[in-house]
Design a protein around this motif. Sequence first.
Motif, PDB file in Angstrom:
ATOM      1  N   THR A 178      47.426  75.363  13.820  1.00  0.00           N
ATOM      2  CA  THR A 178      48.780  75.306  14.376  1.00  0.00           C
ATOM      3  C   THR A 178      49.627  74.249  13.681  1.00  0.00           C
ATOM      4  N   LEU A 179      49.061  73.069  13.516  1.00  0.00           N
ATOM      5  CA  LEU A 179      49.808  71.992  12.861  1.00  0.00           C
ATOM      6  C   LEU A 179      50.095  72.325  11.408  1.00  0.00           C
ATOM      7  N   LEU A 180      49.126  72.909  10.714  1.00  0.00           N
ATOM      8  CA  LEU A 180      49.350  73.281   9.324  1.00  0.00           C
ATOM      9  C   LEU A 180      50.398  74.376   9.204  1.00  0.00           C
ATOM     10  N   GLY A 181      50.363  75.346  10.140  1.00  0.00           N
ATOM     11  CA  GLY A 181      51.375  76.396  10.116  1.00  0.00           C
ATOM     12  C   GLY A 181      52.771  75.846  10.358  1.00  0.00           C
ATOM     13  N   LEU A 182      52.901  74.931  11.320  1.00  0.00           N
ATOM     14  CA  LEU A 182      54.197  74.305  11.570  1.00  0.00           C
ATOM     15  C   LEU A 182      54.661  73.503  10.356  1.00  0.00           C
ATOM     16  N   ALA A 183      53.742  72.763   9.742  1.00  0.00           N
ATOM     17  CA  ALA A 183      54.101  71.992   8.548  1.00  0.00           C
ATOM     18  C   ALA A 183      54.534  72.892   7.401  1.00  0.00           C
ATOM     19  N   LEU A 184      53.862  74.019   7.230  1.00  0.00           N
ATOM     20  CA  LEU A 184      54.239  74.954   6.162  1.00  0.00           C
ATOM     21  C   LEU A 184      55.614  75.560   6.413  1.00  0.00           C
ATOM     22  N   MET A 185      55.898  75.940   7.657  1.00  0.00           N
ATOM     23  CA  MET A 185      57.198  76.518   7.961  1.00  0.00           C
ATOM     24  C   MET A 185      58.322  75.491   7.772  1.00  0.00           C
ATOM     25  N   MET A 186      58.082  74.250   8.178  1.00  0.00           N
ATOM     26  CA  MET A 186      59.091  73.210   7.970  1.00  0.00           C
ATOM     27  C   MET A 186      59.254  72.894   6.493  1.00  0.00           C
ATOM     28  N   THR A 187      58.150  72.953   5.745  1.00  0.00           N
ATOM     29  CA  THR A 187      58.241  72.761   4.291  1.00  0.00           C
ATOM     30  C   THR A 187      59.064  73.860   3.644  1.00  0.00           C
ATOM     31  N   TRP A 188      58.837  75.094   4.076  1.00  0.00           N
ATOM     32  CA  TRP A 188      59.622  76.212   3.549  1.00  0.00           C
ATOM     33  C   TRP A 188      61.101  76.018   3.868  1.00  0.00           C
ATOM     34  N   PHE A 189      61.394  75.576   5.086  1.00  0.00           N
ATOM     35  CA  PHE A 189      62.780  75.349   5.476  1.00  0.00           C
ATOM     36  C   PHE A 189      63.425  74.264   4.609  1.00  0.00           C
ATOM     37  N   LEU A 190      62.698  73.178   4.368  1.00  0.00           N
ATOM     38  CA  LEU A 190      63.255  72.067   3.589  1.00  0.00           C
ATOM     39  C   LEU A 190      63.382  72.406   2.106  1.00  0.00           C
ATOM     40  N   MET A 191      62.472  73.240   1.603  1.00  0.00           N
ATOM     41  CA  MET A 191      62.459  73.547   0.167  1.00  0.00           C
ATOM     42  C   MET A 191      63.296  74.764  -0.190  1.00  0.00           C
ATOM     43  N   THR A 192      63.921  75.409   0.788  1.00  0.00           N
ATOM     44  CA  THR A 192      64.713  76.612   0.492  1.00  0.00           C
ATOM     45  C   THR A 192      65.835  76.357  -0.516  1.00  0.00           C
ATOM     46  N   PRO A 193      66.636  75.282  -0.388  1.00  0.00           N
ATOM     47  CA  PRO A 193      67.661  75.044  -1.420  1.00  0.00           C
ATOM     48  C   PRO A 193      67.075  74.847  -2.813  1.00  0.00           C
ATOM     49  N   VAL A 194      65.933  74.169  -2.900  1.00  0.00           N
ATOM     50  CA  VAL A 194      65.299  73.952  -4.204  1.00  0.00           C
ATOM     51  C   VAL A 194      64.789  75.277  -4.772  1.00  0.00           C
ATOM     52  N   LEU A 195      64.169  76.093  -3.933  1.00  0.00           N
ATOM     53  CA  LEU A 195      63.669  77.388  -4.388  1.00  0.00           C
ATOM     54  C   LEU A 195      64.807  78.310  -4.805  1.00  0.00           C
ATOM     55  N   THR A 196      65.945  78.190  -4.157  1.00  0.00           N
ATOM     56  CA  THR A 196      67.109  78.993  -4.554  1.00  0.00           C
ATOM     57  C   THR A 196      67.580  78.609  -5.947  1.00  0.00           C
ATOM     58  N   LEU A 197      67.600  77.322  -6.238  1.00  0.00           N
ATOM     59  CA  LEU A 197      67.975  76.868  -7.581  1.00  0.00           C
ATOM     60  C   LEU A 197      66.969  77.331  -8.628  1.00  0.00           C
ATOM     61  N   VAL A 198      65.686  77.286  -8.286  1.00  0.00           N
ATOM     62  CA  VAL A 198      64.659  77.757  -9.218  1.00  0.00           C
ATOM     63  C   VAL A 198      64.853  79.244  -9.518  1.00  0.00           C
ATOM     64  N   ASP A 199      65.174  80.009  -8.497  1.00  0.00           N
ATOM     65  CA  ASP A 199      65.392  81.446  -8.682  1.00  0.00           C
ATOM     66  C   ASP A 199      66.614  81.707  -9.561  1.00  0.00           C
ATOM     67  N   GLN A 200      67.684  80.948  -9.346  1.00  0.00           N
ATOM     68  CA  GLN A 200      68.901  81.168 -10.119  1.00  0.00           C
ATOM     69  C   GLN A 200      68.765  80.709 -11.571  1.00  0.00           C
ATOM     70  N   GLN A 201      68.088  79.589 -11.789  1.00  0.00           N
ATOM     71  CA  GLN A 201      68.024  79.010 -13.126  1.00  0.00           C
ATOM     72  C   GLN A 201      66.873  79.537 -13.979  1.00  0.00           C
ATOM     73  N   ALA A 202      65.799  80.002 -13.335  1.00  0.00           N
ATOM     74  CA  ALA A 202      64.627  80.382 -14.115  1.00  0.00           C
ATOM     75  C   ALA A 202      64.166  81.820 -13.868  1.00  0.00           C
ATOM     76  N   VAL A 203      64.019  82.204 -12.604  1.00  0.00           N
ATOM     77  CA  VAL A 203      63.405  83.498 -12.310  1.00  0.00           C
ATOM     78  C   VAL A 203      64.300  84.660 -12.725  1.00  0.00           C
ATOM     79  N   GLU A 204      65.562  84.612 -12.321  1.00  0.00           N
ATOM     80  CA  GLU A 204      66.467  85.713 -12.649  1.00  0.00           C
ATOM     81  C   GLU A 204      66.694  85.862 -14.161  1.00  0.00           C
ATOM     82  N   PRO A 205      66.954  84.767 -14.912  1.00  0.00           N
ATOM     83  CA  PRO A 205      67.073  84.936 -16.369  1.00  0.00           C
ATOM     84  C   PRO A 205      65.805  85.469 -17.015  1.00  0.00           C
TER      85      PRO A 205
END
Length: 232
Positions: A77-104
């Motif tokens: 339970t604690l690990l799942g909550l930590a992973l979901m909060m990590t995903w929430f916090l890292m969403t802006p960073v992952l969006t930049l990675v997608d725009q700058q690297a994945v899509e090109p």
Amino acid sequence: MVVLLAAARNASVPLLPDLNSKLHASDSTPWTIVFVLTLITLLPAILMAMTPLVRLTVVFHFLRQALGTQTAPSNTTLLGLALMMTWFLMTPVLTLVDQQAVEPFRSGQITGMEAIDRGAQPVKHFMLHYAREKDLALFTAAGQIQRPNSPDDLPMRVVIPAYVLSELKAGFAIGAVLFLPFLLIDMVTASITTSIGMFQLPPVVVSTPLKILLFVMVDGWNLLASSLLKSF
């Protein structure tokens, strides 16, 4: 018969380069499989080292120890909550990675190595934002790296361990502050039970329900999640 053999021999000549090209083209396939399997094996360590998961798991561990509940909430339970909060916090960073690297890379504009270099930059900036200068200086000196003109010039082998140390320090600081009110309840409960001569009942048996009740009354999970999110 001779004519047929000559024709078959002439026809087999152009087939040899095609066969060789097919064989040589697949030589890199085993190495690709090895690389992918290795990456999958190291993925948990990479996720732990380059995201807020370090701080979140440390704080949740301190919380469970402070409450005195050994297995509640469970590790899953604690690990799942930590992973979901990590995903929430890292969403802006992952969006930049997608725009700058994945899509090109998907559109064929850049190669795989260029995509890795571009995708690492947003993650690197995120880690540099929370890595302490003291920790960066430690690994820069240990790696005998010349003083960079800016933190962006530091290699990832310096930034990642410095970020992990900084996150551990922040997690322990939050956990210590979180531990104090529950420690106070333990001390008061132990003093009261000892003064009235209640030696048959351990103080932790009395203090644990009180700590859980206090945590629920103040809506502790909401306050803790709010404080952790604001710390980033």
